[in-house]
Design an enzyme around this catalytic site. Structure first.
Site, PDB file in Angstrom:
ATOM      1  N   ARG A   1      -0.892 -18.236  -2.732  1.00  0.00           N
ATOM      2  CA  ARG A   1       0.048 -18.485  -1.632  1.00  0.00           C
ATOM      3  C   ARG A   1      -0.280 -19.826  -0.996  1.00  0.00           C
ATOM      4  NH1 ARG A   1       3.091 -14.242   0.144  1.00  0.00           N
ATOM      5  NH2 ARG A   1       3.040 -14.989   2.298  1.00  0.00           N
TER       6      ARG A   1
ATOM      7  N   VAL B   1      -5.332 -10.843  -7.008  1.00  0.00           N
ATOM      8  CA  VAL B   1      -5.163  -9.611  -6.226  1.00  0.00           C
ATOM      9  C   VAL B   1      -3.736  -9.067  -6.319  1.00  0.00           C
ATOM     10  CG1 VAL B   1      -5.721  -8.553  -4.027  1.00  0.00           C
ATOM     11  CG2 VAL B   1      -6.725 -10.721  -4.621  1.00  0.00           C
TER      12      VAL B   1
ATOM     13  N   GLY C   1      -0.611 -14.313 -13.410  1.00  0.00           N
ATOM     14  CA  GLY C   1      -1.728 -14.257 -12.477  1.00  0.00           C
ATOM     15  C   GLY C   1      -2.344 -12.876 -12.412  1.00  0.00           C
TER      16      GLY C   1
ATOM     17  N   LYS D   1       0.836  -1.212   0.000  1.00  0.00           N
ATOM     18  CA  LYS D   1       0.000   0.000   0.000  1.00  0.00           C
ATOM     19  C   LYS D   1       0.869   1.260   0.000  1.00  0.00           C
ATOM     20  CE  LYS D   1      -2.570  -2.821  -0.439  1.00  0.00           C
ATOM     21  NZ  LYS D   1      -2.466  -4.286  -0.385  1.00  0.00           N
TER      22      LYS D   1
ATOM     23  N   ALA E   1      -5.539 -10.389   6.027  1.00  0.00           N
ATOM     24  CA  ALA E   1      -5.047  -9.966   7.336  1.00  0.00           C
ATOM     25  C   ALA E   1      -6.196  -9.815   8.339  1.00  0.00           C
ATOM     26  CB  ALA E   1      -4.286  -8.656   7.188  1.00  0.00           C
TER      27      ALA E   1
ATOM     28  N   HIS F   1     -23.588  15.299   1.911  1.00  0.00           N
ATOM     29  CA  HIS F   1     -23.432  15.569   0.480  1.00  0.00           C
ATOM     30  C   HIS F   1     -22.376  16.649   0.277  1.00  0.00           C
ATOM     31  CE1 HIS F   1     -24.535  16.138  -3.709  1.00  0.00           C
ATOM     32  NE2 HIS F   1     -24.518  17.450  -3.487  1.00  0.00           N
TER      33      HIS F   1
ATOM     34  N   GLU G   1      -3.193 -14.232 -17.468  1.00  0.00           N
ATOM     35  CA  GLU G   1      -4.119 -14.833 -16.500  1.00  0.00           C
ATOM     36  C   GLU G   1      -4.782 -16.062 -17.132  1.00  0.00           C
ATOM     37  OE1 GLU G   1      -5.350 -14.711 -13.245  1.00  0.00           O
ATOM     38  OE2 GLU G   1      -6.697 -16.264 -13.994  1.00  0.00           O
TER      39      GLU G   1
HETATM   40  P1  FAD Z   1       1.746 -14.086   8.283  1.00  0.00           P
HETATM   41  O1  FAD Z   1       1.492 -12.645   8.198  1.00  0.00           O
HETATM   42  O2  FAD Z   1       2.248 -14.799   7.094  1.00  0.00           O
HETATM   43  O3  FAD Z   1       2.757 -14.291   9.510  1.00  0.00           O
HETATM   44  C1  FAD Z   1       3.266 -15.534   9.842  1.00  0.00           C
HETATM   45  C2  FAD Z   1       4.544 -15.344  10.625  1.00  0.00           C
HETATM   46  O4  FAD Z   1       4.917 -16.596  11.179  1.00  0.00           O
HETATM   47  C3  FAD Z   1       5.724 -14.889   9.755  1.00  0.00           C
HETATM   48  O5  FAD Z   1       6.326 -13.751  10.331  1.00  0.00           O
HETATM   49  C4  FAD Z   1       6.682 -16.085   9.790  1.00  0.00           C
HETATM   50  O6  FAD Z   1       8.042 -15.703   9.749  1.00  0.00           O
HETATM   51  C5  FAD Z   1       6.332 -16.712  11.123  1.00  0.00           C
HETATM   52  N1  FAD Z   1       6.684 -18.133  11.219  1.00  0.00           N
HETATM   53  C6  FAD Z   1       6.468 -19.118  10.318  1.00  0.00           C
HETATM   54  N2  FAD Z   1       6.901 -20.297  10.785  1.00  0.00           N
HETATM   55  C7  FAD Z   1       7.403 -20.055  12.027  1.00  0.00           C
HETATM   56  C8  FAD Z   1       7.987 -20.879  13.020  1.00  0.00           C
HETATM   57  N3  FAD Z   1       8.120 -22.195  12.868  1.00  0.00           N
HETATM   58  N4  FAD Z   1       8.412 -20.286  14.160  1.00  0.00           N
HETATM   59  C9  FAD Z   1       8.274 -18.948  14.349  1.00  0.00           C
HETATM   60  N5  FAD Z   1       7.708 -18.135  13.448  1.00  0.00           N
HETATM   61  C10 FAD Z   1       7.272 -18.683  12.303  1.00  0.00           C
HETATM   62  N6  FAD Z   1      -4.252  -9.009   3.206  1.00  0.00           N
HETATM   63  C11 FAD Z   1      -5.163  -8.048   3.448  1.00  0.00           C
HETATM   64  O7  FAD Z   1      -6.096  -8.287   4.221  1.00  0.00           O
HETATM   65  N7  FAD Z   1      -5.057  -6.814   2.876  1.00  0.00           N
HETATM   66  C12 FAD Z   1      -4.067  -6.505   2.024  1.00  0.00           C
HETATM   67  O8  FAD Z   1      -4.000  -5.379   1.518  1.00  0.00           O
HETATM   68  C13 FAD Z   1      -3.087  -7.492   1.729  1.00  0.00           C
HETATM   69  N8  FAD Z   1      -2.077  -7.225   0.892  1.00  0.00           N
HETATM   70  C14 FAD Z   1      -1.139  -8.188   0.652  1.00  0.00           C
HETATM   71  C15 FAD Z   1      -0.114  -7.889  -0.244  1.00  0.00           C
HETATM   72  C16 FAD Z   1       0.844  -8.838  -0.521  1.00  0.00           C
HETATM   73  C17 FAD Z   1       1.954  -8.513  -1.472  1.00  0.00           C
HETATM   74  C18 FAD Z   1       0.793 -10.107   0.125  1.00  0.00           C
HETATM   75  C19 FAD Z   1       1.856 -11.140  -0.141  1.00  0.00           C
HETATM   76  C20 FAD Z   1      -0.220 -10.417   1.000  1.00  0.00           C
HETATM   77  C21 FAD Z   1      -1.214  -9.454   1.262  1.00  0.00           C
HETATM   78  N9  FAD Z   1      -2.274  -9.712   2.120  1.00  0.00           N
HETATM   79  C22 FAD Z   1      -3.218  -8.752   2.355  1.00  0.00           C
HETATM   80  C23 FAD Z   1      -2.425 -11.011   2.793  1.00  0.00           C
HETATM   81  C24 FAD Z   1      -1.918 -10.912   4.256  1.00  0.00           C
HETATM   82  O9  FAD Z   1      -0.572 -10.478   4.253  1.00  0.00           O
HETATM   83  C25 FAD Z   1      -2.047 -12.253   4.949  1.00  0.00           C
HETATM   84  O10 FAD Z   1      -3.373 -12.718   4.843  1.00  0.00           O
HETATM   85  C26 FAD Z   1      -1.679 -12.126   6.421  1.00  0.00           C
HETATM   86  O11 FAD Z   1      -0.362 -11.659   6.585  1.00  0.00           O
HETATM   87  C27 FAD Z   1      -1.826 -13.469   7.131  1.00  0.00           C
HETATM   88  O12 FAD Z   1      -1.505 -13.296   8.459  1.00  0.00           O
HETATM   89  P2  FAD Z   1      -0.970 -14.496   9.365  1.00  0.00           P
HETATM   90  O13 FAD Z   1      -0.791 -13.921  10.726  1.00  0.00           O
HETATM   91  O14 FAD Z   1      -1.823 -15.682   9.197  1.00  0.00           O
HETATM   92  O15 FAD Z   1       0.456 -14.900   8.739  1.00  0.00           O
HETATM   93  P1  NAD Z   2      -4.921 -15.146  -6.267  1.00  0.00           P
HETATM   94  O1  NAD Z   2      -5.453 -16.472  -5.942  1.00  0.00           O
HETATM   95  O2  NAD Z   2      -5.707 -13.936  -5.922  1.00  0.00           O
HETATM   96  O3  NAD Z   2      -4.628 -15.045  -7.839  1.00  0.00           O
HETATM   97  C1  NAD Z   2      -3.839 -15.984  -8.528  1.00  0.00           C
HETATM   98  C2  NAD Z   2      -4.220 -15.915  -9.995  1.00  0.00           C
HETATM   99  O4  NAD Z   2      -3.269 -16.664 -10.746  1.00  0.00           O
HETATM  100  C3  NAD Z   2      -5.591 -16.509 -10.280  1.00  0.00           C
HETATM  101  O5  NAD Z   2      -6.384 -15.558 -10.939  1.00  0.00           O
HETATM  102  C4  NAD Z   2      -5.270 -17.732 -11.156  1.00  0.00           C
HETATM  103  O6  NAD Z   2      -6.269 -17.986 -12.120  1.00  0.00           O
HETATM  104  C5  NAD Z   2      -3.947 -17.320 -11.795  1.00  0.00           C
HETATM  105  N1  NAD Z   2      -3.135 -18.471 -12.281  1.00  0.00           N
HETATM  106  C6  NAD Z   2      -2.883 -19.637 -11.644  1.00  0.00           C
HETATM  107  N2  NAD Z   2      -2.107 -20.443 -12.414  1.00  0.00           N
HETATM  108  C7  NAD Z   2      -1.856 -19.761 -13.565  1.00  0.00           C
HETATM  109  C8  NAD Z   2      -1.115 -20.046 -14.750  1.00  0.00           C
HETATM  110  N3  NAD Z   2      -0.480 -21.217 -14.939  1.00  0.00           N
HETATM  111  N4  NAD Z   2      -1.066 -19.121 -15.727  1.00  0.00           N
HETATM  112  C9  NAD Z   2      -1.704 -17.926 -15.579  1.00  0.00           C
HETATM  113  N5  NAD Z   2      -2.422 -17.618 -14.480  1.00  0.00           N
HETATM  114  C10 NAD Z   2      -2.496 -18.511 -13.482  1.00  0.00           C
HETATM  115  O7  NAD Z   2      -3.462 -15.108  -5.582  1.00  0.00           O
HETATM  116  P2  NAD Z   2      -2.430 -13.914  -5.409  1.00  0.00           P
HETATM  117  O8  NAD Z   2      -2.817 -12.766  -6.246  1.00  0.00           O
HETATM  118  O9  NAD Z   2      -1.079 -14.518  -5.559  1.00  0.00           O
HETATM  119  O10 NAD Z   2      -2.643 -13.518  -3.897  1.00  0.00           O
HETATM  120  C11 NAD Z   2      -2.371 -14.471  -2.846  1.00  0.00           C
HETATM  121  C12 NAD Z   2      -3.177 -14.174  -1.618  1.00  0.00           C
HETATM  122  O11 NAD Z   2      -2.752 -12.962  -1.020  1.00  0.00           O
HETATM  123  C13 NAD Z   2      -4.636 -14.038  -1.942  1.00  0.00           C
HETATM  124  O12 NAD Z   2      -5.319 -15.049  -1.239  1.00  0.00           O
HETATM  125  C14 NAD Z   2      -5.057 -12.719  -1.441  1.00  0.00           C
HETATM  126  O13 NAD Z   2      -6.198 -12.794  -0.655  1.00  0.00           O
HETATM  127  C15 NAD Z   2      -3.881 -12.221  -0.604  1.00  0.00           C
HETATM  128  N6  NAD Z   2      -3.690 -10.779  -0.961  1.00  0.00           N
HETATM  129  C16 NAD Z   2      -4.668  -9.906  -0.602  1.00  0.00           C
HETATM  130  C17 NAD Z   2      -4.557  -8.592  -0.949  1.00  0.00           C
HETATM  131  C18 NAD Z   2      -5.639  -7.653  -0.564  1.00  0.00           C
HETATM  132  O14 NAD Z   2      -6.435  -7.989   0.300  1.00  0.00           O
HETATM  133  N7  NAD Z   2      -5.720  -6.467  -1.152  1.00  0.00           N
HETATM  134  C19 NAD Z   2      -3.477  -8.149  -1.691  1.00  0.00           C
HETATM  135  C20 NAD Z   2      -2.521  -9.067  -2.058  1.00  0.00           C
HETATM  136  C21 NAD Z   2      -2.640 -10.388  -1.674  1.00  0.00           C
END
Ligand code: FAD
Ligand code: NAD
Length: 467
Positions: A274, A185, A182, A52, A321, A445, A205
Site C-alpha cells: 500500500r 499479508v 503478492g 476478518k 491499525a 491446562h 510471489e
Molecule cells: P486509514 O485507516 O487508511 O484511514 C485514513 C482515512 O483518511 C480514510 O478514511 C480516508 O478516507 C481519509 N482521508 C484521506 N485523505 C483525506 C482528506 N484529504 N480529508 C479527509 N479525509 C481524508 N491492520 C491491522 O493492524 N490488522 C489487520 O488485520 C489488518 N487487516 C487489513 C486488511 C486489509 C484488506 C487492508 C487493506 C489493511 C489491513 N490492515 C490491517 C491495515 C490497516 O487497515 C491500516 O494500517 C490502518 O487502517 C491505518 O490506519 P490510518 O488511520 O493510518 O489510515
Molecule cells: P505486503 O508488503 O505484505 O506484501 C506484498 C507482497 O507482494 C510482497 O511479498 C512482495 O514481494 C510481493 N510483490 C511485489 N511485487 C511483486 C511482483 N511484481 N510480482 C509478484 N509479487 C510481488 O503488502 P500487502 O499484502 O499488500 O499488504 C499491505 C499492507 O497492509 C501491509 O503493510 C500490511 O501490514 C497491511 N495489512 C495487514 C494485515 C494484518 O495485520 N493482518 C492484513 C492485511 C494488510
C-alpha cells in the site's frame, strides 16, 4: 490567535479516531474530518474488520466441509450463500461504524464529512460531496490520511477483473478462480478466504518465501499448510502484466527459471503493498515535507510545521491499525505536554490465516545478521493437549532470547490462536521479563497458551521438548 478548534484530525481511520478521542478526553476542543461519508477509514470499512468477518465465515464453512466428519458430525447439503456471506460482512462493518458515530458524540468531537485541504498551517478547507465548502481553523492538526492500494508497472487496477483488496471484500459472485499477485499479508489472507469457500487460488510471489518480511520459518510452515489446503503457490516469480479480457484476467509472470508464463482466472487480485495517501491534502500550502516514498516526514510524529503532526499509514513504519492507534494517543498526549510512550520494536505483526501467524521483536534472521548470541526454544502445537483436543496440530512457538541473561528478543508463532498468544510475548518483552521468569508462571491446562510457556521453558533449558 483564536481558532475554531484546538485540534483537528484529518482522516478517521484507527489513527484518526483514536487521536480524536484521546484529544477530547484530555480537554481539547476537537474535530475530525473524513473524506467519505462514513467514519473508520481503511481498517473499519475495507481492511481489518471486513477481512476478518469474511475469514471467520469462510473458516466455519471450511470446518463443516472439511473437518466435521472426522469429529463425527454429518451434515448434508452444506452450501454457501455468497450474497449473505458478503451481506453479513457489510453488517459487521456497519456495527463498527455506528459504534464510532456514538464515540464521537459521547466525546463531543465535531465530525465534518468532506475532503480536507490545508490553506495554511492553521486553516483547513473542507469540500463536501455536494461540493459545498467551508474553512475551519485550529491550533493543531493531526494528519491521519492513511494509505491506498499500490500496484506494479504493467498492472492497472481497473476494479473490474483486476482488483484490489477493497473490491475483493465486496464481490457479487463467488469466483471460480483467482490469481493473487503478492504472497504478503493481504495475499495469504484473501487466498485463505476464497480457497476455503471453493475458489481455485494461485498466489504468484516475487520473493522466495510467503510473508517474506516475517521470520523465515513462519513463511515456510505457512507455505506447507496453505499448499496442503489446495492453494497453488508460485515463488521467485515476478508478475509483469495483467490484462482484463472482458470476463477474465490474464496475468503474465517470469518464473524462477526466467520463463514467461501466464495464468487466466476470473479475477486478478493485486496485493503488492500500500502507498501513503496525501493527494488533495494541500500540504504544498504548509512546510510539511514528504520523503522519497511519499510518506509525511516526521520527527517524533511532528512534521516540519510544528503545529502539524502525522500518524498511521501515512508516516514511516508498519502499516498496521494498532501502530496507528498508538501513534494517535502519542500525539494527543504530546500536544498536552505529557510524556507518552511507543516501543516501535514491540509492535506485533499478525496474519489471520489458519493457523494464525504472529511475531514480535527480532526474527531469527535479524539476530543472525546482527551477530547477536541467542538461545532458542521451540515447541510444537502437536505436543499440546489443547491443540490435540481441537485437532489443530499445525505450527510451533519459537522463543528467541539473549544467550546470557535470557532477555526475550523475539517470539515467532504459527499455530491456533497465535494472534492472541502474541500479547503475552509483547508483555514479557515490554517489561523485560526473562524466558526463565516466563517459565515460572502458572498457565491453566489445557490451553493454547501453554505452548508459549513450554517454548519459554525450552529456551531456558528446562523444556520437556525443544524442536
Ligand atoms: P486509514 O485507516 O487508511 O484511514 C485514513 C482515512 O483518511 C480514510 O478514511 C480516508 O478516507 C481519509 N482521508 C484521506 N485523505 C483525506 C482528506 N484529504 N480529508 C479527509 N479525509 C481524508 N491492520 C491491522 O493492524 N490488522 C489487520 O488485520 C489488518 N487487516 C487489513 C486488511 C486489509 C484488506 C487492508 C487493506 C489493511 C489491513 N490492515 C490491517 C491495515 C490497516 O487497515 C491500516 O494500517 C490502518 O487502517 C491505518 O490506519 P490510518 O488511520 O493510518 O489510515
Ligand atoms: P505486503 O508488503 O505484505 O506484501 C506484498 C507482497 O507482494 C510482497 O511479498 C512482495 O514481494 C510481493 N510483490 C511485489 N511485487 C511483486 C511482483 N511484481 N510480482 C509478484 N509479487 C510481488 O503488502 P500487502 O499484502 O499488500 O499488504 C499491505 C499492507 O497492509 C501491509 O503493510 C500490511 O501490514 C497491511 N495489512 C495487514 C494485515 C494484518 O495485520 N493482518 C492484513 C492485511 C494488510
Amino acid at each position: 490567535m483564536q481558532t475554531d478548534f484546538d485540534i483537528v484530525v484529518v482522516g478517521s481511520g484507527p489513527g484518526g479516531y483514536v487521536a480524536a478521542i484521546r484529544a477530547a478526553q484530555l480537554g481539547f476542543k476537537t474535530a475530525i474530518v473524513e473524506k467519505y461519508n462514513v467514519l473508520g477509514g481503511t481498517c473499519t470499512n475495507v481492511g481489518c474488520i471486513p477481512s476478518k468477518a469474511l475469514l471467520d465465515t469462510s473458516e466455519h464453512y471450511h470446518t463443516f466441509t472439511h473437518k466435521a466428519e472426522k469429529q463425527g458430525i454429518h451434515a448434508d447439503n452444506i452450501s454457501l450463500d455468497f450474497t449473505q456471506f458478503i451481506a453479513r460482512k457489510t453488517d459487521v462493518v456497519k456495527q463498527n461504524t455506528d459504534g464510532l458515530n456514538f464515540l464521537m458524540k459521547k466525546n463531543k468531537i465535531q465530525v465534518f464529512f468532506g475532503t480536507g485541504a490545508f490553506v495554511s498551517n492553521t486553516q483547513l478547507k473542507i469540500t463536501a460531496a455536494d461540493n459545498s465548502e467551508q474553512t475551519i481553523t485550529a491550533a493543531y492538526f493531526i494528519i491521519a490520511t492513511g494509505s491506498k492500494p499500490a500496484t506494479i508497472p504493467g498492472v492497472a487496477i481497473d476494479k473490474d477483473r483486476i482488483i484490489s483488496s477493497t473490491e475483493a471484500l465486496s464481490l457479487k459472485n463467488k469466483p471460480e478462480d483467482m490469481v493473487i499477485i503478492g504472497g504478503g499479508v493481504i495475499g495469504v489472507e484473501m487466498a485463505s478466504i476464497y480457497s476455503r469457500i471453493g475458489t481455485r487460488v494461485t498466489i504468484v510471489e516475487y520473493a522466495d518465501n510467503l510473508i517474506p518480511t516475517m521470520d523465515r520459518e513462519l513463511g515456510k510452515e505457512l507455505h506447507k499448510i496453505l499448499s496442503k489446503s489446495g492453494i497453488e503457490i508460485i515463488l521467485n516469480s515476478r508478475v509483469q502484466s495483467a490484462k482484463n479480457n472482458g470476463n477474465k484476467a490474464t496475468v503474465s509472470y517470469l518464473d524462477a527459471a526466467g520463463e514467461q508464463k501466464e495464468i487466466t482466472a476470473d479475477y486478478c487480485l493485486v496485493a503488492v503493498g500500500r502507498k501513503p495517501y496525501t493527494a488533495g491534502l494541500g500540504i504544498e500550502n504548509t512546510k510539511v515535507q514528504l520523503d522519497e516514498r511519499g510518506r509525511v516526514q516526521t520527527n517524533d510524529l511532528q512534521t516540519a510545521e510544528p503545529n502539524i503532526y502525522a500518524i498511521g499509514d501515512v508516516v514511516a513504519g508498519a502499516m498496521l491499525a494498532h501502530k496507528a492507534e498508538d501513534e494517535g494517543v502519542f500525539v494527543a498526549e504530546t500536544i498536552k505536554g505529557l510524556t507518552p510512550h511507543i516501543n516501535y520494536n514491540l509492535i506485533p505483526s499478525v496474519v489471520y490465516t489458519w493457523p494464525e501467524v504472529a511475531g514480535v521483536g527480532y526474527t531469527e534472521e535479524q539476530l543472525k545478521e546482527k551477530g547477536v548470541s541467542y538461545r532458542k526454544g521451540k515447541f510444537p502445537f502437536l505436543a499440546s493437549g489443547r491443540a490435540r483436543a481441537a485437532g489443530d496440530l499445525d505450527g510451533f512457538v519459537k522463543v528467541l532470547s539473549d544467550d546470557k541473561y535470557g532477555e526475550v528478543l523475539g517470539v515467532q508463532i504459527i499455530g491456533a490462536r497465535a494472534a492472541d498468544l502474541i500479547a503475552q510475548a509483547v508483555t514479557a518483552m515490554e517489561f523485560e521479563i526473562t524466558d526463565i521468569e516466563m517459565g515460572k508462571i502458572c498457565y491453566a491446562h489445557p490451553t493454547y497458551a501453554e505452548t508459549l510457556k513450554d517454548a519459554f521453558l525450552a529456551a531456558s533449558g528446562r523444556g520437556a521438548i525443544n524442536m
